[in-house]
Design an enzyme around this catalytic site. Structure first.
Site, short mmCIF file in Angstrom:
data_model
loop_
_atom_site.label_atom_id
_atom_site.label_comp_id
_atom_site.label_asym_id
_atom_site.label_seq_id
_atom_site.Cartn_x
_atom_site.Cartn_y
_atom_site.Cartn_z
N MET A 154 0.81 -1.21 0.00
CA MET A 154 0.00 0.00 0.00
C MET A 154 0.84 1.27 0.00
O MET A 154 0.29 2.37 -0.06
CB MET A 154 -0.93 0.01 1.22
CG MET A 154 -1.96 -1.10 1.23
SD MET A 154 -3.07 -1.02 -0.18
CE MET A 154 -3.83 0.58 0.06
N ARG A 155 2.17 1.12 0.06
CA ARG A 155 3.01 2.32 0.10
C ARG A 155 2.85 3.14 -1.17
O ARG A 155 2.91 4.38 -1.15
CB ARG A 155 4.47 1.95 0.34
CG ARG A 155 5.37 3.16 0.47
CD ARG A 155 6.79 2.80 0.85
NE ARG A 155 6.87 2.45 2.26
CZ ARG A 155 7.28 1.27 2.70
NH1 ARG A 155 7.63 0.33 1.85
NH2 ARG A 155 7.33 1.01 3.99
#
Length: 734
Positions: free
Chosen positions: A278-279
């Site tokens: 999700m970065r």
């Protein structure tokens, strides 16, 4: 000596993407920094170093070595506690701290202050570069060449935002929120995936091919070299204007809104490119807000998300180092133009997802990449388009198109060196095998303890690592770190042998400031043990007999897998192929996986088998590499069926070369012969070759495409950490 005036940031020609990325991460440090990839001579370092002069000043607490913010002092700052008062604040220029590639661990994280420790007996902490760069930019030029132990330190600081030191009687933790900026030349090797993901944005730079732009670059550089101060004055107004704009953008950043529609678009774009974790979504959203503020908008638009995706996603969609960097802009525009889905209700499919169409519809997409939600994209060409997967499978039939040689030349008696009915040599059919998807290779280690360059492969005595002893005085290598305790012990022992009572001297010195006086002969250096990098050299039989049953597919997949593992562990891998009448170094020892994949893609096979030439070329390469780096140890893997057929006395010549291997320059190189002979009746020529070379013989049945590295692992490493059998012992075992 007076410091030279830096080159103005606004005077740099071109490099618009790099300039934008640096400015956005300066506006919003939470974006996470910038990685700049590009060829040499493209002003990468010049632009990064020039950035410091256009950044606004920042308030700090006076006298704080860690640069705490007066408006929000760190409650556990080692120089605290601080009072949040304006009187304690002062302005300082923005920090851009450069981390040299050859920096020591103590210089990066900080260490014991030796002057206070030896003079006053106080265990005081001397801050390192991480403390200096707190609330600023930490710049690493040639970041891909940074030693792995320093990479580990940067990863910890980037992940935690703190630096913790537990060593030499010092236990301290301080904030280290840094913006990491790195520059690199991909030709010199790739970056570890863990560190690659820590860079928020990435930019590819290249020299302009436009003559007028190149002319302007040269004109400005010559003017700067002639009079740096006058050149800087010419751009002073532009520099001040840029600084004011950055400061104003920071102030209005909180006013920019990222509504649900824009956030859904960010999520759709990141999911469409199938990035891990999700970065990517978080960085893209932050970058889009910073871009909107930079453009003077209060709402994030499609243009902001597009600009953010082009900077935040390219390096995160690379599944392995062989994937071409970059982003498919046509696919990006398609994802941006789609209507955002309804807010998620906890499950269900995306109603706007068109990737469920049949193969016919997918083939009609411009890039051949219509299935944007596929979990595991296959290999890609240099433009980023997917190519058909060729994962080797021993149970499948032979490749129908890439192997155009005889149906099973490995088992035909015509190719046997002792066959009296061998037909005259005909023009061989040359084919090109297709490698499959690289697999994750297990770590293997060369036996014993070396002293090569620091890496992550085999045990070695290195400049950094775990302290295991003390060097004898006068025999310490260059770069060895001081062993403080041993130094103090040596000084105390010297005083004791001179008849001075150390305890009495210590008691009498209380209150006088006198202490133990060290001499040059008391200095002791630590013996440190860590890991080194190695040279893995593959000598591959690429003759016609090896082309049958997709053996070259398996070998090329193994080489790609070794390269991928090598770039993560800082090894060097080389490839020698022998076919027809000679041998060639198809892949010089390298850590650049992009160059390696390009070389291996068109590797041909077919023709006779010159085994002797392959062994001689391997010996030459090993000898040459040993001259370049005498401490680097090598491992040779020979993949062949042993059927020497090139020349009238090919078999006898290969045996003579094998017999003389123990007397060659590569005699102390570990060798593994992987026997590729197949069929019901086997001549045992590869086994004989291994016996003559005093190498280990491994039948092909034990080294399927995914197990070549496992055989090396089992041969080199032992569960209890002991070394493998001595080379002379392996001969009888073979």
């Amino acid at each position: 000596m007076q410091q030279r005036t830096p080159y103005p940031f606004t005077a740099i020609v071109g490099a618009d993407d790099m300039s934008l990325a640096l400015i956005l991460t300066s506006i919003a440090p939470e974006v996470g920094g910038v990685l700049v990839r590009g060829e040499k001579g493209t002003a990468k370092s010049t632009m990064v170093r020039a950035l410091a002069d256009v950044l606004p000043t920042q308030p700090v607490i006076a006298g704080c070595r860690f640069g705490c913010d007066p408006s929000a002092p760190e409650p556990d700052c080692p120089d605290g506690p601080h009072q949040s008062e304006s009187a304690a604040a002062q302005e300082r220029p923005a920090r851009l701290v450069e981390l040299p590639v050859g920096a020591t661990e103590d210089r990066v994280i900080g260490s014991l202050d030796l002057r206070k420790a030896l003079g006053a007996g106080e265990a005081a902490f001397e801050p390192g570069l991480l403390a200096t760069a707190h609330r600023g930019i930490l710049y690493v030029d040639e970041v891909n060449l940074l030693h792995d132990h320093l990479v580990d330190l940067l990863l910890d600081a980037a992940a935690m935002g703190r630096n913790t030191v537990e060593r030499d009687g010092v236990s301290i933790s301080h904030p280290a929120r840094i913006v990491l900026v790195g520059t690199m030349n991909p030709e010199e090797g790739e970056l570890r995936p863990q560190l690659l993901d820590r860079f928020g944005l990435t930019v590819e730079v290249a020299a302009s091919r436009e003559p007028r732009e190149r002319t302007e670059v040269v004109r400005r550089r010559l003017a700067y070299d002639a009079d740096p101060a006058a050149f800087a004055r010419d751009y002073a107004a532009q520099q001040a204007e840029l600084t004011a704009r950055i400061a104003a953008t920071r102030d209005r950043l909180d006013e920019v809104t990222l509504d649900d529609r824009a956030l859904a678009t960010v999520a759709r774009v990141c999911a469409g490119f199938d990035v891990d974790g999700m970065r990517a979504d978080i960085v893209t959203a932050r970058t889009a807000r910073a871009h909107a503020a930079w453009q003077g908008r209060t709402e994030v638009t499609r243009a902001d998300i597009r600009a953010a995706a082009l900077l935040a996603l390219p390096h995160r969609r690379r599944r392995n180092p062989f994937d071409a960097p970059g982003l498919d802009e046509e696919l990006l525009d398609q994802l941006l133009d789609e209507e955002p889905p309804e807010p998620p209700d906890g499950g269900g499919e995306d109603p706007t997802d068109d990737s469920g169409d049949g193969p016919e519809d997918q083939d009609d997409t411009p890039d051949g990449d219509g299935d944007v939600g596929s979990p595991e994209p296959g290999p890609q060409d240099p433009q980023g388009h997917p190519e058909p997967s060729h994962q080797p499978d021993p149970s499948r039939a032979e490749h129908p198109s890439t192997d155009q040689s005889a149906p099973d030349q490995a088992d035909q008696p015509a190719d046997a060196p002792d066959s009296p009915e061998a037909p005259p040599a005909a023009a061989p059919t040359i084919g090109v095998a297709a490698a499959g998807t690289p697999y994750r290779a297990r770590r293997f280690a060369v036996r014993g303890t070396g002293s090569g360059r620091s890496g992550r492969r085999s045990a070695a005595y290195t400049e950094s690592g775990r302290t295991v002893g003390v060097h004898a005085p006068g025999h310490e290598p260059a770069g060895a770190k001081v062993h403080l305790l041993a130094t103090l012990t040596a000084g105390a022992a010297r005083r004791a042998t001179t008849g001075t009572d150390v305890g009495a001297a210590s008691r009498s010195s209380e209150g006088s400031g006198a202490g133990l006086r060290l001499q040059a002969g008391d200095l002791r250096h630590a013996v440190t043990r860590g890991r080194e990098s190695n040279l893995v050299l593959l000598a591959v039989d690429a003759s016609g007999s090896m082309a049958a049953r997709r053996r070259m597919d398996e070998v090329k997949t193994a080489v790609l897998s070794l390269l991928m593992d090598a770039y993560q562990r800082r090894d060097r891998v080389g490839l020698i192929t022998f076919r027809g009448e000679g041998a060639e170094l198809a892949l010089p020892p390298t850590t650049s996986v992009d160059a390696a994949a390009a070389r291996l893609e068109d590797l041909p096979h077919g023709g006779r088998t010159p085994v002797a030439e392959g062994l001689l070329e391997a010996a030459r390469v090993i000898a040459r590499e040993r001259i370049r780096d005498p401490r680097q140890r090598a491992l040779l893997l020979v993949l062949t069926d042993g059927r020497a057929t090139a020349g009238e006395d090919a078999l006898a010549r290969s045996r003579r070369v094998a017999d003389s291997w123990s007397r060659s320059a590569a005699a102390d190189t570990d060798v593994v012969v992987i026997d590729c002979e197949t069929g019901r009746f086997r001549m045992g020529l590869a086994a004989d070759l291994a016996r003559r070379m005093r190498a280990e013989h491994v039948p092909l049945e034990q080294v399927a495409a995914g197990a070549i590295v496992d055989v090396v692992d089992e041969h080199r490493a032992r569960p209890d950490g002991t070394a493998g059998p001595h080379r002379t012992d392996r001969r009888s075992a073979a």
